[in-house]
Motif scaffolding. Structure first.
Motif, PDB file in Angstrom:
ATOM      1  N   LEU A   1       0.812  -1.204   0.000  1.00 31.91           N
ATOM      2  CA  LEU A   1       0.000   0.000   0.000  1.00 31.91           C
ATOM      3  C   LEU A   1       0.853   1.265   0.000  1.00 31.91           C
ATOM      4  N   ALA A   2       0.489   2.194  -0.868  1.00 27.86           N
ATOM      5  CA  ALA A   2       1.131   3.508  -0.912  1.00 27.86           C
ATOM      6  C   ALA A   2       0.259   4.490  -0.132  1.00 27.86           C
ATOM      7  N   THR A   3       0.905   5.340   0.661  1.00 29.20           N
ATOM      8  CA  THR A   3       0.194   6.354   1.440  1.00 29.20           C
ATOM      9  C   THR A   3       0.911   7.696   1.294  1.00 29.20           C
ATOM     10  N   PRO A   4       0.159   8.800   1.425  1.00 31.55           N
ATOM     11  CA  PRO A   4       0.779  10.118   1.282  1.00 31.55           C
ATOM     12  C   PRO A   4       1.742  10.422   2.423  1.00 31.55           C
ATOM     13  N   VAL A   5       2.774  11.212   2.108  1.00 34.62           N
ATOM     14  CA  VAL A   5       3.746  11.636   3.113  1.00 34.62           C
ATOM     15  C   VAL A   5       3.682  13.143   3.295  1.00 34.62           C
ATOM     16  N   GLU A   6       4.009  13.889   2.252  1.00 35.57           N
ATOM     17  CA  GLU A   6       4.003  15.350   2.355  1.00 35.57           C
ATOM     18  C   GLU A   6       4.145  15.971   0.979  1.00 35.57           C
ATOM     19  N   THR A   7       3.911  17.286   0.941  1.00 41.81           N
ATOM     20  CA  THR A   7       4.164  18.082  -0.253  1.00 41.81           C
ATOM     21  C   THR A   7       5.380  18.937   0.044  1.00 41.81           C
ATOM     22  N   VAL A   8       6.369  18.882  -0.844  1.00 44.80           N
ATOM     23  CA  VAL A   8       7.628  19.599  -0.650  1.00 44.80           C
ATOM     24  C   VAL A   8       7.634  20.822  -1.557  1.00 44.80           C
ATOM     25  N   THR A   9       8.010  21.971  -0.995  1.00 41.85           N
ATOM     26  CA  THR A   9       8.095  23.209  -1.767  1.00 41.85           C
ATOM     27  C   THR A   9       9.515  23.760  -1.675  1.00 41.85           C
ATOM     28  N   GLY A  10       9.732  24.892  -2.302  1.00 41.36           N
ATOM     29  CA  GLY A  10      11.052  25.522  -2.305  1.00 41.36           C
ATOM     30  C   GLY A  10      11.721  25.309  -3.646  1.00 41.36           C
ATOM     31  N   ASP A  11      12.977  25.762  -3.755  1.00 38.47           N
ATOM     32  CA  ASP A  11      13.697  25.556  -5.013  1.00 38.47           C
ATOM     33  C   ASP A  11      14.106  24.087  -5.123  1.00 38.47           C
ATOM     34  N   ARG A  12      14.600  23.701  -6.292  1.00 29.42           N
ATOM     35  CA  ARG A  12      14.907  22.293  -6.529  1.00 29.42           C
ATOM     36  C   ARG A  12      15.918  21.742  -5.532  1.00 29.42           C
ATOM     37  N   ASP A  13      16.940  22.519  -5.198  1.00 31.75           N
ATOM     38  CA  ASP A  13      17.945  22.032  -4.249  1.00 31.75           C
ATOM     39  C   ASP A  13      17.328  21.741  -2.886  1.00 31.75           C
ATOM     40  N   ALA A  14      16.460  22.644  -2.416  1.00 35.91           N
ATOM     41  CA  ALA A  14      15.798  22.441  -1.122  1.00 35.91           C
ATOM     42  C   ALA A  14      14.872  21.227  -1.188  1.00 35.91           C
ATOM     43  N   GLN A  15      14.170  21.066  -2.309  1.00 32.87           N
ATOM     44  CA  GLN A  15      13.289  19.908  -2.477  1.00 32.87           C
ATOM     45  C   GLN A  15      14.086  18.611  -2.426  1.00 32.87           C
ATOM     46  N   VAL A  16      15.184  18.567  -3.169  1.00 24.80           N
ATOM     47  CA  VAL A  16      16.000  17.350  -3.218  1.00 24.80           C
ATOM     48  C   VAL A  16      16.561  17.037  -1.837  1.00 24.80           C
ATOM     49  N   ARG A  17      17.027  18.061  -1.127  1.00 25.21           N
ATOM     50  CA  ARG A  17      17.535  17.825   0.245  1.00 25.21           C
ATOM     51  C   ARG A  17      16.447  17.207   1.122  1.00 25.21           C
ATOM     52  N   ARG A  18      15.232  17.720   1.020  1.00 30.98           N
ATOM     53  CA  ARG A  18      14.134  17.195   1.840  1.00 30.98           C
ATOM     54  C   ARG A  18      13.773  15.765   1.420  1.00 30.98           C
ATOM     55  N   ILE A  19      13.751  15.493   0.145  1.00 33.19           N
ATOM     56  CA  ILE A  19      13.430  14.138  -0.323  1.00 33.19           C
ATOM     57  C   ILE A  19      14.478  13.148   0.166  1.00 33.19           C
ATOM     58  N   VAL A  20      15.746  13.524   0.084  1.00 31.42           N
ATOM     59  CA  VAL A  20      16.825  12.665   0.583  1.00 31.42           C
ATOM     60  C   VAL A  20      16.647  12.432   2.076  1.00 31.42           C
ATOM     61  N   GLU A  21      16.314  13.482   2.811  1.00 27.04           N
ATOM     62  CA  GLU A  21      16.095  13.365   4.254  1.00 27.04           C
ATOM     63  C   GLU A  21      14.954  12.391   4.565  1.00 27.04           C
ATOM     64  N   VAL A  22      13.845  12.524   3.843  1.00 26.97           N
ATOM     65  CA  VAL A  22      12.699  11.624   4.050  1.00 26.97           C
ATOM     66  C   VAL A  22      13.086  10.193   3.695  1.00 26.97           C
ATOM     67  N   ALA A  23      13.792  10.027   2.576  1.00 27.67           N
ATOM     68  CA  ALA A  23      14.219   8.683   2.154  1.00 27.67           C
ATOM     69  C   ALA A  23      15.094   8.038   3.226  1.00 27.67           C
ATOM     70  N   GLN A  24      15.994   8.813   3.798  1.00 28.56           N
ATOM     71  CA  GLN A  24      16.865   8.282   4.854  1.00 28.56           C
ATOM     72  C   GLN A  24      16.069   7.957   6.114  1.00 28.56           C
TER      73      GLN A  24
END
Length: 164
Positions: free
Chosen positions: A34-57
């Motif tokens: 099952l897939a479930t929602p986590v969050e919506t990430v905003t900001g510039d691409r670098d900030a988005q990627v940093r947050r996605i990496v953080e969530v993945a970790q």
């Protein structure tokens, strides 16, 4: 007696719906049901990627699944090229966790329709539509992987050059 059924490797997968302004994130359970929602990430691409990496970790993700917005004909336009570039940046930032691109035709439209059917007013869609689209992208990838025993979509080679 041999078992020829497809195999599914356990672990959390993170779904990513790349938008022009926001990025929706979804996660799977470790069994990939099952897939479930986590969050919506905003900001510039670098900030988005940093947050996605953080969530993945934080989730211990074993793979990331990024939606590839092809046209109805299957052709790739500007949005698909932007998603490919985003996925490449993400693959480099998340290495060695694999990043895969999966076809996401009509997921945003379907997400808006699902939100409308749930009774959520249209003006409130913006806050969560990217998460719902990410759920749809990830769920399709999970279902395909469970059916075939192979990861869905195409693996992003993080050694590829980004086109300008």
């Amino acid at each position: 007696m041999t078992d020829d059924s497809p195999t599914f490797s356990r672990g959390v997968r993170l779904g990513v719906d790349v938008g022009a302004v926001r990025v929706g994130l979804a996660r799977s359970d470790a069994d990939g049901l099952l897939a479930t929602p986590v969050e919506t990430v905003t900001g510039d691409r670098d900030a988005q990627v940093r947050r996605i990496v953080e969530v993945a970790q934080e989730l211990g993700a074993v793979a990331l699944v990024v939606g590839l917005p092809r046209q109805l004909s299957g052709a790739e336009g500007r949005a698909a090229q932007a998603a490919r570039e985003y996925a490449l940046v993400l693959a480099r930032a998340c290495s060695p966790v694999p990043v895969r691109l999966v076809d996401e035709r009509l997921t945003t439209v379907s997400a808006h329709q699902a939100l409308h059917r749930s009774g959520r007013p249209g003006r409130q869609h913006r806050a969560v539509v990217d998460q719902v689209a990410a759920v749809m992208i990830l769920q399709e990838a999970l279902d395909q992987e469970r059916r075939t025993g192979q990861p869905a979509g195409e693996l992003v080679d993080h050694g590829t050059e980004i086109e300008s």
